[in-house]
Design a protein around this motif. Structure first.
Motif, mmCIF file in Angstrom:
data_model
loop_
_atom_site.group_PDB
_atom_site.id
_atom_site.type_symbol
_atom_site.label_atom_id
_atom_site.label_comp_id
_atom_site.label_asym_id
_atom_site.label_seq_id
_atom_site.Cartn_x
_atom_site.Cartn_y
_atom_site.Cartn_z
ATOM 1 N N ILE A 78 0.605 -1.214 0.150
ATOM 2 C CA ILE A 78 -0.143 -0.069 0.159
ATOM 3 C C ILE A 78 0.896 1.372 0.001
ATOM 4 O O ILE A 78 0.607 2.154 -0.878
ATOM 5 C CB ILE A 78 -1.039 -0.016 1.198
ATOM 6 C CG1 ILE A 78 -1.879 -1.297 1.326
ATOM 7 C CG2 ILE A 78 -1.765 1.291 1.308
ATOM 8 C CD1 ILE A 78 -2.722 -1.472 2.507
ATOM 9 N N GLY A 79 1.852 1.431 0.845
ATOM 10 C CA GLY A 79 2.672 2.506 1.135
ATOM 11 C C GLY A 79 3.387 2.939 0.014
ATOM 12 O O GLY A 79 3.229 4.431 -0.321
ATOM 13 N N ALA A 80 4.067 2.163 -0.684
ATOM 14 C CA ALA A 80 5.062 2.545 -1.774
ATOM 15 C C ALA A 80 3.988 2.912 -3.037
ATOM 16 O O ALA A 80 4.578 4.018 -3.527
ATOM 17 C CB ALA A 80 5.922 1.412 -1.952
ATOM 18 N N PRO A 81 3.031 2.266 -3.296
ATOM 19 C CA PRO A 81 2.305 2.623 -4.425
ATOM 20 C C PRO A 81 1.750 4.140 -4.097
ATOM 21 O O PRO A 81 1.498 4.850 -4.955
ATOM 22 C CB PRO A 81 1.288 1.825 -4.732
ATOM 23 C CG PRO A 81 1.767 0.464 -3.939
ATOM 24 C CD PRO A 81 2.857 0.742 -2.822
ATOM 25 N N PHE A 82 1.050 4.126 -2.695
ATOM 26 C CA PHE A 82 0.687 5.499 -2.622
ATOM 27 C C PHE A 82 1.501 6.737 -2.623
ATOM 28 O O PHE A 82 1.341 7.706 -3.085
ATOM 29 C CB PHE A 82 0.024 5.277 -1.071
ATOM 30 C CG PHE A 82 -0.277 6.558 -0.373
ATOM 31 C CD1 PHE A 82 -1.616 7.081 -0.622
ATOM 32 C CD2 PHE A 82 0.187 7.233 0.478
ATOM 33 C CE1 PHE A 82 -2.090 8.291 -0.216
ATOM 34 C CE2 PHE A 82 -0.202 8.455 1.163
ATOM 35 C CZ PHE A 82 -1.552 8.914 0.716
ATOM 36 N N ALA A 83 2.837 6.353 -1.805
ATOM 37 C CA ALA A 83 3.784 7.401 -2.083
ATOM 38 C C ALA A 83 4.060 7.972 -3.571
ATOM 39 O O ALA A 83 4.228 9.064 -3.767
ATOM 40 C CB ALA A 83 5.245 6.929 -1.533
ATOM 41 N N ALA A 84 3.988 6.927 -4.576
ATOM 42 C CA ALA A 84 4.450 7.162 -5.682
ATOM 43 C C ALA A 84 3.299 8.157 -6.453
ATOM 44 O O ALA A 84 3.333 8.655 -7.558
ATOM 45 C CB ALA A 84 4.410 5.789 -6.771
ATOM 46 N N SER A 85 1.876 7.804 -5.909
ATOM 47 C CA SER A 85 0.874 8.365 -6.684
ATOM 48 C C SER A 85 0.860 10.092 -5.990
ATOM 49 O O SER A 85 -0.097 10.768 -6.490
ATOM 50 C CB SER A 85 -0.424 7.725 -6.131
ATOM 51 O OG SER A 85 -0.531 7.955 -4.779
ATOM 52 N N LEU A 86 1.634 10.180 -5.010
ATOM 53 C CA LEU A 86 1.564 11.601 -4.551
ATOM 54 C C LEU A 86 2.433 12.657 -5.397
ATOM 55 O O LEU A 86 3.516 12.974 -4.975
ATOM 56 C CB LEU A 86 1.939 11.366 -2.976
ATOM 57 C CG LEU A 86 0.962 10.953 -2.014
ATOM 58 C CD1 LEU A 86 2.019 11.240 -0.731
ATOM 59 C CD2 LEU A 86 -0.251 11.808 -1.932
ATOM 60 N N THR A 87 2.089 13.039 -6.401
ATOM 61 C CA THR A 87 2.757 13.593 -7.442
ATOM 62 C C THR A 87 2.447 14.999 -6.682
ATOM 63 O O THR A 87 1.446 15.435 -6.556
ATOM 64 C CB THR A 87 2.199 13.731 -8.842
ATOM 65 O OG1 THR A 87 0.803 13.717 -8.880
ATOM 66 C CG2 THR A 87 2.829 12.360 -9.507
ATOM 67 N N GLY A 88 3.691 16.048 -6.998
ATOM 68 C CA GLY A 88 3.396 17.321 -6.465
ATOM 69 C C GLY A 88 4.046 17.457 -5.201
ATOM 70 O O GLY A 88 4.278 18.478 -4.918
ATOM 71 N N VAL A 89 4.114 16.507 -4.497
ATOM 72 C CA VAL A 89 4.661 16.408 -3.221
ATOM 73 C C VAL A 89 6.069 16.044 -3.134
ATOM 74 O O VAL A 89 6.687 15.039 -3.826
ATOM 75 C CB VAL A 89 3.803 15.416 -2.355
ATOM 76 C CG1 VAL A 89 4.408 15.365 -0.741
ATOM 77 C CG2 VAL A 89 2.350 15.631 -2.207
ATOM 78 N N PRO A 90 7.078 16.717 -2.330
ATOM 79 C CA PRO A 90 8.401 16.452 -2.372
ATOM 80 C C PRO A 90 8.716 15.071 -1.834
ATOM 81 O O PRO A 90 7.925 14.607 -0.981
ATOM 82 C CB PRO A 90 9.133 17.480 -1.425
ATOM 83 C CG PRO A 90 7.890 18.401 -1.258
ATOM 84 C CD PRO A 90 6.700 17.996 -1.584
ATOM 85 N N LEU A 91 9.521 14.272 -2.723
ATOM 86 C CA LEU A 91 9.740 12.924 -2.272
ATOM 87 C C LEU A 91 10.038 12.477 -0.869
ATOM 88 O O LEU A 91 9.223 11.551 -0.320
ATOM 89 C CB LEU A 91 10.912 12.286 -3.257
ATOM 90 C CG LEU A 91 11.173 10.955 -3.337
ATOM 91 C CD1 LEU A 91 9.899 10.229 -4.144
ATOM 92 C CD2 LEU A 91 12.218 10.343 -4.128
ATOM 93 N N PRO A 92 10.797 13.122 -0.182
ATOM 94 C CA PRO A 92 10.794 12.739 1.352
ATOM 95 C C PRO A 92 9.602 12.900 2.101
ATOM 96 O O PRO A 92 9.474 12.025 3.125
ATOM 97 C CB PRO A 92 11.904 13.922 1.771
ATOM 98 C CG PRO A 92 12.834 14.465 0.682
ATOM 99 C CD PRO A 92 11.696 14.367 -0.583
ATOM 100 N N VAL A 93 8.998 13.847 1.765
ATOM 101 C CA VAL A 93 7.395 14.115 2.315
ATOM 102 C C VAL A 93 6.833 12.842 1.971
ATOM 103 O O VAL A 93 6.023 12.150 2.915
ATOM 104 C CB VAL A 93 7.025 15.486 2.200
ATOM 105 C CG1 VAL A 93 5.564 15.417 2.949
ATOM 106 C CG2 VAL A 93 7.875 16.423 2.546
ATOM 107 N N ALA A 94 6.504 12.625 0.812
ATOM 108 C CA ALA A 94 5.777 11.442 0.388
ATOM 109 C C ALA A 94 6.212 10.145 1.087
ATOM 110 O O ALA A 94 5.274 9.158 1.339
ATOM 111 C CB ALA A 94 5.742 11.191 -1.390
#
Ligand SMILES: Nc1ncnc2c1ncn2[C@@H]1O[C@H](COP(=O)(O)OP(=O)(O)OP(=O)(O)O)[C@@H](O)[C@H]1O
Ligand SMILES: [Mg+2]
Lengths: 326, 258
Positions: A78-94
């Motif tokens: 869940i987490g990794a796909p979710f983080a990848a889907s958060l476009t526009g958010v800085p990577l460390p934050v996602a």
């Protein structure tokens, strides 16, 4: 608002060190530092049970394993796909958000396991908890070994390395702050009372079962979170990381530091994480010397490094005398 | 007739083949100061353990303010208004005197766990009130100077008083004292008697007292019950008890001064 100052300063320090340390520090030293952080979380959380409340749990590695595997699977599914889907958010934050969710999930599952294990065994007085937690730790390890979906004996690779310095030491700060504030509250006193005399505590109106379970579930939660940090730092999990020996290692930290002393647990976690590393040069004798040093320390200071006292930073600067907190 | 504050309704406590307490029937009314005496092993402490929920009587029941309390958990009974001291002092050895007493005040403070961990202003205020209350109890028992000392650093007589301070902090309506004068010298026992009658008045307490020191028992109790081998063999005023032949034979002996 004076009471918000320390947390804010801590966050700033963590962010700064998070950027700085991986760039300037030798990667090996950095890895040891991170393992120290994780061990501090384990030691302080076990201290809530064994030190504060006087119950003897010897299955902390089991709760750590539950948290490690649960949070790793959470991130992978869940987490990794979710983080990848958060476009526009800085990577460390996602990635941070994904990690936070995984840690909470792992912690909650470990806490739930703690509740199931703790409730029946903590109702009773005496040594039942030791036996039940011992069994629990072994059962968890054997289950993990035999479930192929989480890697079984081969281990679980490919966990995203989200656990940065900020997160590991952020959790360190949280668990220390929580234990400290608990110790200085009426709830902490209830735990200490149970440790010192359970019958008297009960006769004075302390709901001993409730408080023992509470301390145990809190301890299990943070063991689970430590497991989650471990998983997302090493990127790889193996059941052999969560043997009975690991539980003993954490107990050694609590006992060596002084039962009930938070700063003692922190110091002992540092010493006992460093010691095997320092002793790497003597190869085969490493564990012998490690064991010998433990024995010598416990003979010379049976109450642990700190007893039940705390290190008072104010005292170092001459503000006030170190005092007995418990 | 009003309902008694405490009613032991034919309680029996059996340990295997031993009846430590046998069909004891006893009523205590609000405001009384009553004694429970008897030879060693007569079952006095066991009666306390049955009242406070350490044991559940194997037969009979314990009624407090008209409600059955036997079978309830010990901590519920304590919160419900009965606290005690222990014959073998049971202090929280690694806590300070103040914290020992603060533990007992705990059930009367409802600051939640979350507010304690976040140290909210409401929690701080509650904690302050709790400490103040605990300190007041220490003061009543003359231990205010020792608030920050570890409980075990106190002298024996002071430890006994700390146990009383702790029991009082639980805001009981019925206070059970198990041999409070044991190990005290005559002067200390004398002070203890004044102290017990003092706290009884100040906190409007009902007190049940186990004691071997006859000077203390006869001096302050209005009524006395006598146990022998778990059986209540007599009940009455100090004067009646002193002249009761059964009591003299079982416990007081011949040379009890008149
Ligand atoms: N948990 C227990 N299990 C078995 N026997 C017990 C238990 N508790 C008490 N007894 C026995 O019950 C009897 C009464 O004991 P109790 O402690 O009530 O006596 P007591 O009147 O308080 O005596 P003392 O004046 O010595 O304090 C004793 O024979 C004791 O050995
Ligand atoms: Mg007794």
């Amino acid at each position: 608002m004076k009471r918000f100052l320390p947390p804010i300063l801590t966050i700033f320090a963590l962010v700064a060190l998070n950027v700085l340390l991986p760039r300037v520090m030798n990667p090996y030293y950095f890895q040891v530092l991170m393992l120290i952080g994780i061990n501090v979380v384990l030691a302080v959380s076990l201290n809530l049970v064994n030190g504060f409340t006087g119950q003897f749990s010897i299955g902390h590695a089991g709760f750590m394993a539950v948290g490690a595997y649960a949070s790793a699977m959470f991130t992978l599914k869940i987490g990794a796909p979710f983080a990848a889907s958060l476009t526009g958010v800085p990577l460390p934050v996602a990635q941070g958000i994904a990690l936070l969710m995984a840690l909470v999930a792992g912690g909650l599952l470990a806490a739930g396991a703690g509740w199931l294990v703790g409730l029946p065994s903590l109702r009773l007085r005496g040594d039942y908890l030791a036996i039940v937690t011992l069994g629990f730790g072994e059962i968890i390890r054997v289950v993990i070994l035999n479930v192929n979906a989480i890697g079984g004996a081969r281990g679980l690779p490919g966990i995203p390395p989200y656990a940065t310095f900020f997160w590991v030491f952020g959790v360190v700060a949280i668990v220390i702050g929580l234990a400290r504030n608990l110790a200085h509250s009426t709830h902490g006193r209830a735990l200490f009372a149970i440790r010192d005399d359970e019958i008297a505590a009960e006769a004075l109106g302390v709901d001993t079962t409730k408080y023992k379970v509470l301390a145990f579930v809190l301890g299990a939660f943070f063991a689970g979170v430590a497991g989650g940090l471990f998983a997302h730092f090493l990127s790889y999990l193996n059941p052999s990381s969560f043997t009975f020996i690991k539980s003993i290692e954490v107990i050694a930290m609590v006992v060596l530091g002084g039962m009930g002393s938070i700063s003692g647990s922190v110091m002992a976690a540092i010493v006992l994480t460093l010691l095997p590393e320092v002793l790497r040069s003597v190869k085969d004798f490493r564990m012998v010397i490690y064991a010998l040093m433990l024995i010598v320390l416990m003979i010379t200071r049976p109450q642990g490094l700190m007893g039940t006292r705390e290190l008072d930073l104010g005292a170092l600067f001459g503000r006030k005398k170190a005092k007995v907190v418990s | 007739m009003t309902t008694p504050l405490l009613h032991l309704d034919k309680i029996t406590m059996q340990f295997g083949g031993l009846k430590a307490v046998s069909e004891v029937d006893y009523a205590i009314h609000k405001g009384e100061l009553v004694g429970l005496i008897g030879p060693n092993g007569a079952g006095k402490t066991t009666v306390f353990n049955c009242i406070t929920g350490v044991y559940t009587p194997t037969q009979g029941k314990v009624m407090f303010e008209g409600r059955q309390i036997s079978g309830m958990k010990a901590n519920r009974i304590a919160c419900g208004g009965i606290t005690r001291t222990f014959q073998n002092i049971r202090l929280f050895s690694r806590l300070t005197c103040l914290d020992n007493v603060a533990v007992a005040a705990h059930p009367h403070h409802k600051a939640g766990l979350a507010s304690a961990i976040l140290q909210t202003p409401a929690f701080e205020a509650d904690e302050k009130a709790l400490k103040a209350q605990a300190f007041e109890m220490l003061d009543v028992l003359g231990l205010a100077d020792y608030a920050d000392q570890p409980a075990t650093s106190l002298a024996y007589g002071q430890q006994r008083r700390l146990e009383i301070a702790r029991a009082l902090a639980g805001k009981p309506r019925l206070l059970l004292l198990d041999e409070p004068a044991a190990g005290l010298n005559p002067q200390e026992s004398e002070e203890l008697m004044t102290l017990i009658t003092g706290i009884r008045k100040r906190f409007e307490l009902t007190i049940l007292l186990i004691e071997h020191d006859m000077k203390v028992v006869m001096g302050i109790c209005e009524r006395i019950a006598v146990l022998d081998y778990g059986v209540k063999i007599a009940e009455g005023t100090p004067v009646e008890i002193r002249s009761n032949p059964k009591v003299i034979e079982a416990y007081l002996g011949e040379e009890m001064p008149a």
